[in-house]
Write an enzyme that holds these catalytic residues in place. Structure first.
Site, PDB file in Angstrom:
ATOM      1  N   LYS A   1      16.594 -16.762 -31.923  1.00  0.00           N
ATOM      2  CA  LYS A   1      17.528 -17.599 -31.703  1.00  0.00           C
ATOM      3  C   LYS A   1      17.964 -16.691 -30.353  1.00  0.00           C
ATOM      4  CE  LYS A   1      21.915 -16.841 -33.268  1.00  0.00           C
ATOM      5  NZ  LYS A   1      22.731 -17.062 -31.748  1.00  0.00           N
TER       6      LYS A   1
ATOM      7  N   GLU B   1      20.155  -3.343 -28.994  1.00  0.00           N
ATOM      8  CA  GLU B   1      21.594  -2.565 -27.416  1.00  0.00           C
ATOM      9  C   GLU B   1      22.359  -2.913 -27.518  1.00  0.00           C
ATOM     10  OE1 GLU B   1      22.888  -2.073 -24.916  1.00  0.00           O
ATOM     11  OE2 GLU B   1      22.075  -4.208 -23.590  1.00  0.00           O
TER      12      GLU B   1
ATOM     13  N   CYS C   1      26.224  -4.850 -19.704  1.00  0.00           N
ATOM     14  CA  CYS C   1      26.335  -3.790 -20.958  1.00  0.00           C
ATOM     15  C   CYS C   1      26.744  -2.433 -19.842  1.00  0.00           C
ATOM     16  CB  CYS C   1      25.047  -3.661 -21.455  1.00  0.00           C
ATOM     17  SG  CYS C   1      23.327  -4.117 -20.694  1.00  0.00           S
TER      18      CYS C   1
ATOM     19  N   GLU D   1      35.264  -2.255 -24.444  1.00  0.00           N
ATOM     20  CA  GLU D   1      33.758  -2.840 -23.370  1.00  0.00           C
ATOM     21  C   GLU D   1      34.615  -4.966 -23.170  1.00  0.00           C
ATOM     22  OE1 GLU D   1      29.867  -4.376 -25.026  1.00  0.00           O
ATOM     23  OE2 GLU D   1      29.801  -3.665 -23.478  1.00  0.00           O
TER      24      GLU D   1
END
Ligand code: NAI
Ligand code: MG
Length: 492
Positions: free
Chosen positions: A183, A257, A292, A394
């Protein structure tokens, strides 16, 4: 040039790729896809839900046995052929990515397509590495392990580096003999779909299927589908936990992740030029910080602070922010209004913090054609503490915080004082300190005096909230895309 990408996005509009063919969603629903640099919806993507997921999983199941039976090196050869084809289509793919992500064509999109092609080529050569072991168990019993494919793999990716992440998931899964249903991210469906379409030239139908759609309806249905035997995911911690819960219900393995808050530690004796250049790369300014591994916390020795900040600002000030298709642009636009608001929220928090200062950098476009674009000037904060939400959460934007320390131990403690543990760098000429830092930093990937991005042959993955398992490398293919069988043969 832009016309090509627009035309391609039109031909892929409203389609999934299932069983080797472009296919419309069963419920006939589409959603608009934004060009974040101009604020225009330029095309529509298919909105997948359970019916489409089931069709794709059935196609993968149907192809699974024959694909697994194909000798591993033969599978690898086909995967490598796709890598070669992607290199031939580099410009077209880069333009499509540029259009849907707003990432700059020169500094990001072309670089990513070639990195992705390299991953296809790298895994294409690893078919013969799917080895088991022989085990000294008893002299009259031959004991061995064998690696087998897991089955249908569900892969879910975000929008920040779509083709790189697609390659890191699809290639090891396929070479190991699994079939894949992927996806794409709702923000960046077309370049991924185009790669899947190109790959059909070499892969048998059903081996690689790609759906577009929203998280819960399409991604959730994929995770929950009973025939999906493994999930590999990159994205937020929040979504990673939802996926891990669903996977636990089915007792299937996951690779997750989940981002980071990566520290960069600059010691008193560091080569300042290298460290400044390392920060420019580490913060991923050219990717709007949407990485990331973004070096979003820079811990600098007090004696170097002012000089470091001045030099870093000078470098970032020279960067051009604007039209991602312009060859002179360094920094493109943020991906979506949601991410734009998120980045602004953290900048506001920092600006309102007593004692903190936001240093805005870079040359923002004044072209009226891009007045609606989601551009953010990079911000370097000084005067914040490691307790600020800017330093803890983040942001996924072009924002970093430079914080001072006096003692080595203090720097290590601040670096480790985070829920994340993805990557870290340390900058010093002192070998003993460098080695101590590599041992003490809580991160899956530690570098000294450099800031390389993901490499195909180096295993990559975080600890703590940054995730579970490794990606890239031969190890990731063997450990995360196969299951081991132990076989004992009594020879008497
Ligand atoms: P997200 O984690 O919600 O989305 C990533 C992918 O997961 C997309 O394909 C999405 O459709 C899918 N997804 C969402 N909910 C799902 C569900 N319930 N079941 C299955 N699949 C689902 O990330 P989003 O919303 O794009 O970004 C939010 C934040 O996440 C960012 O600001 C950033 O901090 C972080 N992030 C981290 C990334 C990384 O590289 N580790 C990449 C993208 C985002
Ligand atoms: Mg989300």
């Amino acid at each position: 040039m832009i016309v090509t990408a627009h035309a391609l996005a039109k031909t892929l509009s409203g389609k999934h790729l299932i069983d080797g063919k472009l296919a419309s969603p069963q419920l006939g629903k589409n959603f608009p896809v934004l060009n974040p640099a101009t604020g225009e919806d330029f095309s529509e993507a298919a909105s997948g839900e359970a019916g489409d997921v089931n069709a794709a999983v059935q196609a993968a199941l149907k192809s699974q046995k024959a694909w697994a039976k194909k000798p591993a090196r033969e599978r690898g050869k086909l995967v490598a052929e796709v890598g070669r084809l992607l290199s031939e289509h580099q410009e077209e793919l880069a333009q499509l990515m540029c259009l849907e992500t707003g990432k700059a064509i020169r500094t990001e999109c072309r670089v990513e397509v070639s990195a992705a092609a390299d991953i296809w080529t790298f895994y294409g050569g690893l078919g013969s590495e799917l080895k088991g072991e022989t085990i000294p168990f008893s002299h009259d019993m031959l004991t061995l392990t064998q690696r087998e494919p897991i089955g249908v793999v569900g892969a879910i990716i975000p929008w920040n580096v779509p083709l790189l992440l697609m390659a890191l998931k699809v290639c090891p899964a396929l070479v190991a003999g699994n079939c894949v249903v992927m996806k794409s991210a709702e923000e960046a469906p077309f370049c991924v779909l185009r790669v899947a379409e190109l790959a059909q030239k070499f892969l048998p139908p059903g081996v690689l299927n790609v759906l577009s759609g929203f998280g819960p309806e399409c991604g959730g249905a994929l995770v929950e589908h009973p025939a999906v035997r493994k999930i590999t995911f990159t994205g937020s911690v929040e979504t990673g936990k939802i996926i891990a819960h669903s996977a636990a219900e089915k007792l299937i393995p996951t690779t997750l992740e989940l981002g980071g808050k990566s520290p960069m530690i600059v010691l008193e004796d560091a080569d300042l030029d290298r460290a400044v250049q390392g920060a420019v790369i580490g913060v991923r300014f050219t990717r709007q910080g949407q990485s990331c591994t973004c070096a979003s916390r820079i811990f600098i020795h007090r004696s170097l602070h002012d000089e470091f900040v001045a030099r870093l600002m000078a470098k970032v000030n020279a960067m051009k922010i604007g039209n991602p298709f312009d060859e002179t642009t360094d920094i493109g636009s943020i991906i979506s209004p949601q991410q734009f608001a998120r980045v602004r929220k953290y900048i506001d928090i920092g600006e309102k913090t007593p004692g903190a200062k936001a240093h805005y950098c870079g040359q923002l476009t004044k072209d009226p054609q891009f007045a609606q674009g989601l551009f953010v000037q990079p911000v370097i904060f000084t005067g914040l503490t490691n307790a600020s939400p800017v330093a803890r959460e983040e942001i996924f934007g072009p924002v970093t915080s430079v914080m001072m320390f006096d003692e080595f131990d203090e720097a290590i403690a601040m670096a480790n004082d985070s829920s994340y543990g993805l990557a870290a760098t340390v900058w010093t000429r002192d070998l003993a300190k460098a080695l101590q830092a590599t041992q003490r930093l809580e991160a899956g990937f530690v570098q000294v005096n450099q800031n390389l991005v993901v490499q195909a042959n180096l295993s990559y993955g975080g600890i703590k909230d940054s995730g579970l398992g490794k990606e890239a490398s031969c190890e990731a293919m063997c450990e995360h895309f196969t299951q081991k069988k132990t076989i004992i043969i009594n020879m008497r």
